[in-house]
Design an enzyme around this catalytic site. Structure first.
Site, PDB file in Angstrom:
ATOM      1  N   TYR A   1      -7.652  18.439  -6.454  1.00  0.00           N
ATOM      2  CA  TYR A   1      -7.283  19.602  -7.270  1.00  0.00           C
ATOM      3  C   TYR A   1      -8.344  19.976  -8.291  1.00  0.00           C
ATOM      4  CZ  TYR A   1      -4.791  23.083  -9.908  1.00  0.00           C
ATOM      5  OH  TYR A   1      -4.464  24.258 -10.531  1.00  0.00           O
TER       6      TYR A   1
ATOM      7  N   LYS B   1     -13.064   4.282   3.435  1.00  0.00           N
ATOM      8  CA  LYS B   1     -12.200   4.756   4.513  1.00  0.00           C
ATOM      9  C   LYS B   1     -12.623   6.191   4.786  1.00  0.00           C
ATOM     10  CE  LYS B   1      -7.437   6.083   5.627  1.00  0.00           C
ATOM     11  NZ  LYS B   1      -6.033   6.190   5.141  1.00  0.00           N
TER      12      LYS B   1
ATOM     13  N   TYR C   1     -11.942   6.274  -0.564  1.00  0.00           N
ATOM     14  CA  TYR C   1     -11.137   6.983   0.435  1.00  0.00           C
ATOM     15  C   TYR C   1     -11.611   8.424   0.472  1.00  0.00           C
ATOM     16  CZ  TYR C   1      -6.769   8.596   2.715  1.00  0.00           C
ATOM     17  OH  TYR C   1      -5.826   9.138   3.556  1.00  0.00           O
TER      18      TYR C   1
ATOM     19  N   THR D   1      -1.540   7.576   1.185  1.00  0.00           N
ATOM     20  CA  THR D   1      -0.974   8.865   1.593  1.00  0.00           C
ATOM     21  C   THR D   1       0.299   8.660   2.405  1.00  0.00           C
ATOM     22  OG1 THR D   1      -3.198   9.795   1.707  1.00  0.00           O
ATOM     23  CG2 THR D   1      -1.451  11.015   2.816  1.00  0.00           C
TER      24      THR D   1
ATOM     25  N   ARG E   1      -7.423  16.544   2.235  1.00  0.00           N
ATOM     26  CA  ARG E   1      -6.362  16.335   1.249  1.00  0.00           C
ATOM     27  C   ARG E   1      -6.830  16.593  -0.180  1.00  0.00           C
ATOM     28  NH1 ARG E   1      -0.816  14.601   2.586  1.00  0.00           N
ATOM     29  NH2 ARG E   1      -0.924  13.743   4.681  1.00  0.00           N
TER      30      ARG E   1
ATOM     31  N   ILE F   1      -7.949   2.007   9.017  1.00  0.00           N
ATOM     32  CA  ILE F   1      -6.765   2.045   8.165  1.00  0.00           C
ATOM     33  C   ILE F   1      -5.857   3.066   8.817  1.00  0.00           C
ATOM     34  CG2 ILE F   1      -5.854   2.592   5.876  1.00  0.00           C
ATOM     35  CD1 ILE F   1      -8.460   1.487   4.707  1.00  0.00           C
TER      36      ILE F   1
END
Length: 295
Positions: A109, A165, A135, A46, A140, A207
């Site tokens: 999405y 993560k 992740y 990201t 997000r 991270i």
């Protein structure tokens, strides 16, 4: 064995004024991270603006990073996508370029059920041999959350899926995951303000966005904890809190690129649709950086 322990930097991708990748500056940033004792480099995540890189740029940036690091510390490449076939392609190509592991973001999405998440990650993992860190970042990905049960199942059933993560911000979920995993899942904090809490639950490290501007301090938060110096680790975590908050006062990586540029034009411009930081927020960031001693 974990892909890495400690502080991994979610490294920015520096761009020139014309928007092209600034590889000379990228090399300098990598060297600064290694000099600051960063424990791993996570490229094209990201913070690296991977969503606005073409596939060719994405793979070129990964390859450049691997060559520049030259086996000194692990390199983990972000190769996730909301399209399983695209993620497979990027993952296989990143493996060819010599990365030590992959970071796969939850599909965004189009979303997915827990069954769909299992199939998505399993299909990718079956196409490569290197370790994979999931992740989980619902903020997000349209609220898609990989449940603890799903993470544990993937890490137990798929040999090269080794960890996650966690950027949910939900410490209760991390605790549940740790309780279910019983040591089978390597957990990394995806939030710089939760490094010590996640380590206290058995996490392997972070991270980090903060590490872009404070590599030594971020490394030290982890290292002090590992050495049993919990009070010192916690004190450093709390000292960094104002900077951390201001690094997320606008959407990442807008503030961290501003912070790096305040330190000496280390990040260049942003790619649209991201825009430059609002002046009042930039002033808050600059003030907190000075107070933390990184400017």
């Amino acid at each position: 064995m974990a892909v890495f322990e400690g502080a991994g930097v979610a490294i920015v991708t520096p761009f020139k004024q014309d928007g092209s990748v600034d590889y000379d500056q990228f090399a300098k940033n990598i060297e600064e991270q290694i000099a600051g004792n960063t424990d791993a480099i996570i490229v094209c995540g990201t913070t690296g603006e991977a969503s606005t890189l073409t596939h060719e740029e994405h793979l070129d940036v990964i390859e450049y990073c691997v060559k520049q690091v030259n086996h000194r510390i692990p390199v983990i490449a972000g190769t996730g996508s909301n399209c399983t076939e695209t993620a497979i392609y990027l993952s296989k190509e990143a493996e060819k370029r010599g990365v030590d592991g992959l970071l796969l973001v939850t599909p965004y999405y189009n979303k997915a059920t827990q069954k769909g998440l299992k199939e998505h990650f399993t299909l990718i993992a079956n196409e490569v041999k290197i370790p994979i860190i999931l992740y989980n970042i619902p903020g997000r990905t349209g609220g898609v959350n990989i449940l603890p049960e799903t993470i544990v199942s993937l890490c137990k059933d798929v040999p090269n899926i080794v960890g996650v993560k966690d950027a949910t911000g939900n410490l209760s979920q991390v605790a549940k995951l740790m309780a279910l995993a019983k040591g089978t899942v390597d957990v990394y904090s995806g939030n710089d303000d939760q490094i010590v809490p996640v380590l206290s639950l058995g996490g392997k490290g972070v991270i980090s966005v903060l590490s872009n501007v404070a590599p030594k301090q971020t490394h030290d938060i982890c290292q002090l904890y590992f050495e049993g110096k919990v009070k010192e680790s916690c004190a450093l975590q709390l000292d960094a809190l104002e900077v951390i908050n201001n690094l997320f006062i606008e959407v990442n990586p807008i503030p961290v690129k501003k912070a790096m540029n305040l330190q000496g034009n280390k990040a260049g411009v942003l790619r649209r649709p991201l825009t430059e930081m609002e002046p009042e927020n930039a002033a808050k960031l600059e003030k907190s950086m000075k107070e933390f001693g990184i400017l």
